[in-house]
Scaffold this motif. Structure first.
Motif, PDB file in Angstrom:
ATOM      1  N   GLU A   1      12.469  -8.585   9.172  1.00 37.19           N
ATOM      2  CA  GLU A   1      11.879  -7.163   9.403  1.00 37.19           C
ATOM      3  C   GLU A   1      10.873  -6.847   8.450  1.00 37.19           C
ATOM      4  N   LEU A   2      10.823  -7.146   7.258  1.00 33.58           N
ATOM      5  CA  LEU A   2       9.762  -6.913   6.280  1.00 33.58           C
ATOM      6  C   LEU A   2       8.526  -7.793   6.634  1.00 33.58           C
ATOM      7  N   GLU A   3       8.687  -9.056   7.266  1.00 34.78           N
ATOM      8  CA  GLU A   3       7.482  -9.676   7.744  1.00 34.78           C
ATOM      9  C   GLU A   3       6.939  -9.238   9.028  1.00 34.78           C
TER      10      GLU A   3
ATOM     11  N   ALA B   1       6.527  -1.260   4.309  1.00 32.79           N
ATOM     12  CA  ALA B   1       6.997  -2.620   4.070  1.00 32.79           C
ATOM     13  C   ALA B   1       7.129  -2.470   2.510  1.00 32.79           C
ATOM     14  N   ARG B   2       6.598  -1.768   1.863  1.00 28.41           N
ATOM     15  CA  ARG B   2       6.927  -1.824   0.159  1.00 28.41           C
ATOM     16  C   ARG B   2       8.405  -1.150   0.110  1.00 28.41           C
TER      17      ARG B   2
ATOM     18  N   PRO C   1       3.395  -5.910  -5.615  1.00 29.44           N
ATOM     19  CA  PRO C   1       2.317  -4.831  -5.651  1.00 29.44           C
ATOM     20  C   PRO C   1       2.848  -3.648  -5.287  1.00 29.44           C
ATOM     21  N   LYS C   2       2.237  -2.487  -5.915  1.00 25.94           N
ATOM     22  CA  LYS C   2       2.495  -1.162  -5.577  1.00 25.94           C
ATOM     23  C   LYS C   2       2.247  -0.809  -3.921  1.00 25.94           C
ATOM     24  N   ASP C   3       1.270  -1.461  -3.245  1.00 30.72           N
ATOM     25  CA  ASP C   3       1.033  -1.449  -2.152  1.00 30.72           C
ATOM     26  C   ASP C   3       1.705  -1.978  -1.071  1.00 30.72           C
ATOM     27  N   GLY C   4       2.650  -2.800  -1.373  1.00 34.31           N
ATOM     28  CA  GLY C   4       3.372  -3.662  -0.459  1.00 34.31           C
ATOM     29  C   GLY C   4       3.426  -5.177  -0.751  1.00 34.31           C
ATOM     30  N   PRO C   5       4.171  -6.000  -0.124  1.00 33.23           N
ATOM     31  CA  PRO C   5       4.104  -7.234  -0.433  1.00 33.23           C
ATOM     32  C   PRO C   5       3.113  -8.219   0.016  1.00 33.23           C
TER      33      PRO C   5
END
Length: 141
Positions: free
Chosen positions: A29-31, A42-43, A105-109
């Motif tokens: 799901e994250l991918e 995503a984050r 990272p703060k903006d997502g993986p």
């Protein structure tokens, strides 16, 4: 010592399978969120996935190490060595989780973080298979 489910092979196997399938689903799901460019979602999903690894997988590892492994190994030197190896697997999982926490990272993986998430799945699958084989006599086919 852990609960009685740890000592029952079928229940222990079900714990492993449930945790692993949940991790795979959440990682996939994250991918998808990353591929769709949904960085905020995503984050959040990455944070939830990290929480899942801690509460489902690492808490199970903690329970195993709090007496179950010793109980299963008894005085058998081969099983005592197996317990050392299985505990090391848990340590590696913990190290990877810590790396993800530090690198997310703060903006997502980013791709390197996703590789770490996938490595958790691979290591956990191998660990669970070996744990069942070594401690319950479950032989792989």
């Amino acid at each position: 010592m852990g609960g009685p489910a740890l000592r029952q092979h079928h229940a222990h196997h079900a714990i492993h399978e449930g945790a692993l399938s949940g991790a795979i689903d959440k990682t996939e799901e994250l991918e998808i969120l990353i591929q769709e460019g949904k960085s905020a979602e995503a984050r959040l999903a990455a944070d939830q996935l990290l929480g899942y690894w801690v509460t489902r997988v690492l808490s199970h590892a903690d329970a195993e190490e709090e007496g179950f492994y010793e109980e299963m190994a008894g005085e058998n030197p081969d099983l005592r060595l197996a317990v050392v190896k299985l505990t090391r697997d848990h340590d590696i999982l913990r190290m990877i989780v810590a790396d993800i926490v530090n690198e997310l990272p703060k903006d997502g993986p980013a791709p390197d973080v996703m590789r770490l998430f996938y490595s958790l799945i691979t290591i956990n699958a191998i660990h669970s298979r070996e744990e069942e084989r070594l401690l319950f006599g479950e032989h792989s086919e």
